[in-house]
Motif scaffolding. Structure first.
Motif, PDB file in Angstrom:
ATOM      1  N   ASP A 118      53.167  29.626  51.396  1.00 33.25           N
ATOM      2  CA  ASP A 118      51.895  28.716  51.014  1.00 33.25           C
ATOM      3  C   ASP A 118      52.521  27.561  50.023  1.00 33.25           C
ATOM      4  O   ASP A 118      52.173  26.502  49.961  1.00 33.25           O
ATOM      5  CB  ASP A 118      50.787  29.693  50.796  1.00 33.25           C
ATOM      6  CG  ASP A 118      50.229  30.365  51.546  1.00 33.25           C
ATOM      7  OD1 ASP A 118      50.021  29.665  52.718  1.00 33.25           O
ATOM      8  OD2 ASP A 118      49.357  31.284  51.255  1.00 33.25           O
ATOM      9  N   ALA A 122      52.278  23.667  50.621  1.00 35.06           N
ATOM     10  CA  ALA A 122      51.569  22.889  49.499  1.00 35.06           C
ATOM     11  C   ALA A 122      52.259  21.829  48.922  1.00 35.06           C
ATOM     12  O   ALA A 122      51.944  20.594  48.826  1.00 35.06           O
ATOM     13  CB  ALA A 122      50.934  23.743  48.512  1.00 35.06           C
ATOM     14  N   TYR A 143      42.949  13.929  52.099  1.00 32.27           N
ATOM     15  CA  TYR A 143      42.854  15.055  52.880  1.00 32.27           C
ATOM     16  C   TYR A 143      44.192  15.903  52.465  1.00 32.27           C
ATOM     17  O   TYR A 143      43.931  17.248  52.386  1.00 32.27           O
ATOM     18  CB  TYR A 143      42.734  14.364  54.219  1.00 32.27           C
ATOM     19  CG  TYR A 143      43.269  15.730  55.100  1.00 32.27           C
ATOM     20  CD1 TYR A 143      42.344  16.477  55.451  1.00 32.27           C
ATOM     21  CD2 TYR A 143      44.627  15.723  55.782  1.00 32.27           C
ATOM     22  CE1 TYR A 143      42.581  17.493  56.489  1.00 32.27           C
ATOM     23  CE2 TYR A 143      44.918  16.840  56.757  1.00 32.27           C
ATOM     24  CZ  TYR A 143      43.914  17.825  57.052  1.00 32.27           C
ATOM     25  OH  TYR A 143      44.144  18.658  57.862  1.00 32.27           O
ATOM     26  N   GLN A 146      43.744  17.668  49.279  1.00 31.40           N
ATOM     27  CA  GLN A 146      42.700  19.004  49.032  1.00 31.40           C
ATOM     28  C   GLN A 146      43.386  20.233  49.857  1.00 31.40           C
ATOM     29  O   GLN A 146      43.428  21.150  49.377  1.00 31.40           O
ATOM     30  CB  GLN A 146      41.633  18.487  50.308  1.00 31.40           C
ATOM     31  CG  GLN A 146      40.605  17.451  49.194  1.00 31.40           C
ATOM     32  CD  GLN A 146      40.111  18.061  47.990  1.00 31.40           C
ATOM     33  OE1 GLN A 146      39.923  19.103  47.882  1.00 31.40           O
ATOM     34  NE2 GLN A 146      40.126  17.180  46.989  1.00 31.40           N
ATOM     35  N   GLU A 147      44.298  19.706  51.042  1.00 33.55           N
ATOM     36  CA  GLU A 147      45.080  20.821  51.547  1.00 33.55           C
ATOM     37  C   GLU A 147      45.956  21.736  50.683  1.00 33.55           C
ATOM     38  O   GLU A 147      46.071  22.743  50.707  1.00 33.55           O
ATOM     39  CB  GLU A 147      45.659  20.242  52.930  1.00 33.55           C
ATOM     40  CG  GLU A 147      44.790  20.106  54.099  1.00 33.55           C
ATOM     41  CD  GLU A 147      44.150  21.123  54.620  1.00 33.55           C
ATOM     42  OE1 GLU A 147      44.805  22.135  54.974  1.00 33.55           O
ATOM     43  OE2 GLU A 147      42.870  21.217  54.892  1.00 33.55           O
ATOM     44  N   LYS A 149      45.790  21.487  47.417  1.00 34.01           N
ATOM     45  CA  LYS A 149      45.068  22.429  46.517  1.00 34.01           C
ATOM     46  C   LYS A 149      44.632  23.780  46.987  1.00 34.01           C
ATOM     47  O   LYS A 149      44.748  24.564  46.365  1.00 34.01           O
ATOM     48  CB  LYS A 149      43.836  21.866  46.150  1.00 34.01           C
ATOM     49  CG  LYS A 149      43.726  20.909  45.142  1.00 34.01           C
ATOM     50  CD  LYS A 149      42.386  20.186  44.691  1.00 34.01           C
ATOM     51  CE  LYS A 149      42.376  18.978  43.911  1.00 34.01           C
ATOM     52  NZ  LYS A 149      41.014  18.535  43.496  1.00 34.01           N
ATOM     53  N   LYS A 150      44.379  24.001  48.433  1.00 31.67           N
ATOM     54  CA  LYS A 150      43.720  25.323  49.116  1.00 31.67           C
ATOM     55  C   LYS A 150      44.883  26.226  49.012  1.00 31.67           C
ATOM     56  O   LYS A 150      44.758  27.547  48.993  1.00 31.67           O
ATOM     57  CB  LYS A 150      43.415  24.951  50.496  1.00 31.67           C
ATOM     58  CG  LYS A 150      42.043  24.293  50.583  1.00 31.67           C
ATOM     59  CD  LYS A 150      41.707  24.006  52.028  1.00 31.67           C
ATOM     60  CE  LYS A 150      40.419  23.161  52.206  1.00 31.67           C
ATOM     61  NZ  LYS A 150      40.119  22.754  53.476  1.00 31.67           N
ATOM     62  N   GLN A 151      46.142  25.403  49.351  1.00 31.92           N
ATOM     63  CA  GLN A 151      47.375  26.435  49.731  1.00 31.92           C
ATOM     64  C   GLN A 151      47.997  26.576  48.349  1.00 31.92           C
ATOM     65  O   GLN A 151      48.997  27.503  48.324  1.00 31.92           O
ATOM     66  CB  GLN A 151      48.424  25.871  50.656  1.00 31.92           C
ATOM     67  CG  GLN A 151      47.653  25.621  52.131  1.00 31.92           C
ATOM     68  CD  GLN A 151      48.728  25.451  52.941  1.00 31.92           C
ATOM     69  OE1 GLN A 151      49.433  24.599  52.857  1.00 31.92           O
ATOM     70  NE2 GLN A 151      48.810  26.153  54.142  1.00 31.92           N
ATOM     71  N   ASP A 152      47.787  26.034  47.200  1.00 33.17           N
ATOM     72  CA  ASP A 152      48.495  26.308  45.972  1.00 33.17           C
ATOM     73  C   ASP A 152      47.651  27.415  45.355  1.00 33.17           C
ATOM     74  O   ASP A 152      47.155  27.340  44.323  1.00 33.17           O
ATOM     75  CB  ASP A 152      48.502  25.045  45.073  1.00 33.17           C
ATOM     76  CG  ASP A 152      49.380  25.562  43.782  1.00 33.17           C
ATOM     77  OD1 ASP A 152      50.209  26.279  43.885  1.00 33.17           O
ATOM     78  OD2 ASP A 152      49.093  24.747  42.800  1.00 33.17           O
ATOM     79  N   LYS A 153      47.950  28.571  45.780  1.00 29.83           N
ATOM     80  CA  LYS A 153      47.109  29.877  45.170  1.00 29.83           C
ATOM     81  C   LYS A 153      47.846  30.285  43.979  1.00 29.83           C
ATOM     82  O   LYS A 153      47.131  31.142  43.157  1.00 29.83           O
ATOM     83  CB  LYS A 153      47.425  30.948  46.261  1.00 29.83           C
ATOM     84  CG  LYS A 153      46.571  30.807  47.454  1.00 29.83           C
ATOM     85  CD  LYS A 153      46.630  31.784  48.474  1.00 29.83           C
ATOM     86  CE  LYS A 153      46.095  31.332  49.978  1.00 29.83           C
ATOM     87  NZ  LYS A 153      46.524  31.728  50.967  1.00 29.83           N
ATOM     88  N   LYS A 155      48.616  28.373  41.661  1.00 31.16           N
ATOM     89  CA  LYS A 155      48.336  27.061  40.706  1.00 31.16           C
ATOM     90  C   LYS A 155      49.581  26.664  40.112  1.00 31.16           C
ATOM     91  O   LYS A 155      49.624  26.258  38.981  1.00 31.16           O
ATOM     92  CB  LYS A 155      47.378  27.582  39.480  1.00 31.16           C
ATOM     93  CG  LYS A 155      46.269  28.267  40.086  1.00 31.16           C
ATOM     94  CD  LYS A 155      45.430  27.148  41.001  1.00 31.16           C
ATOM     95  CE  LYS A 155      44.253  27.810  41.324  1.00 31.16           C
ATOM     96  NZ  LYS A 155      43.677  27.039  42.762  1.00 31.16           N
TER      97      LYS A 155
END
Length: 171
Positions: A118, A122, A143, A146-147, A149-153, A155
């Motif tokens: 991920d 990201a 877009y 945002q994608e 951010k979602k995949q950067d678990k 951080k």
């Protein structure tokens, strides 16, 4: 670049030979052959040129990494995950050289081919966001941001995300 099936064939030949050496009492030579066969199996799943390029990228020697990647003639012959990482690394090289159109194509190809982690996905999407922002395409940039951010678990990319968000406010 050695054919991926030749590597497995060599490993398949070395392993029975090492077993014969174990039976005959030559344990140390057998262990060496087992290790060599494991190396061939590892190189089947991890392309040596990608590994070398990752090493140079980590050391911030992008020119050397680019030279290593340029030696690859047919990346489509690699295993799919290694092909994706080849495109990912090539995209990083092109973005370092400010060749955004080529970097965009390579990052998209890496994402389409299938990056495994991920974090790598990201980073690719974050780079695409930066590329689109430099092209003044705020919608696509948002877009991909945002994608990312979602995949950067984990951080790990929060500083870079904030930087691109600040740049978006200026555009």
């Amino acid at each position: 670049m050695m054919n991926k099936y030749v590597r497995l064939l060599i490993a398949g030949i070395l392993l029975p030979v090492s077993i014969v050496l174990f039976v005959k009492g030559l344990v140390s030579v057998g262990v060496v052959l087992v290790l060599i066969s494991l190396l061939f199996v590892l190189l089947h799943f991890k392309n040596e040129k990608n590994l070398l390029a990752f090493y140079f990228v980590r050391k911030n020697k992008f020119e050397k990494a680019g030279k290593v990647l340029n030696r690859v003639k047919n990346p489509e012959r690699m295993i799919k995950s290694q092909e994706a990482y080849f495109y990912y690394l090539s995209g990083l090289m092109e973005s370092q050289q400010h060749n955004n159109s080529k970097a965009e194509k390579l990052f998209k190809k890496a994402l389409k081919t299938g990056l495994r982690t991920d974090t790598d996905q990201a980073v690719s999407k974050l780079n695409l966001s930066g590329i689109y922002l430099s092209q003044r395409n705020k919608k696509l940039s948002k877009y991909y941001l945002q994608e990312a951010k979602k995949q950067d678990k984990r951080k790990m990319l929060t500083a870079q995300v904030r930087e691109i968000e600040n740049m978006m406010k200026r555009v």
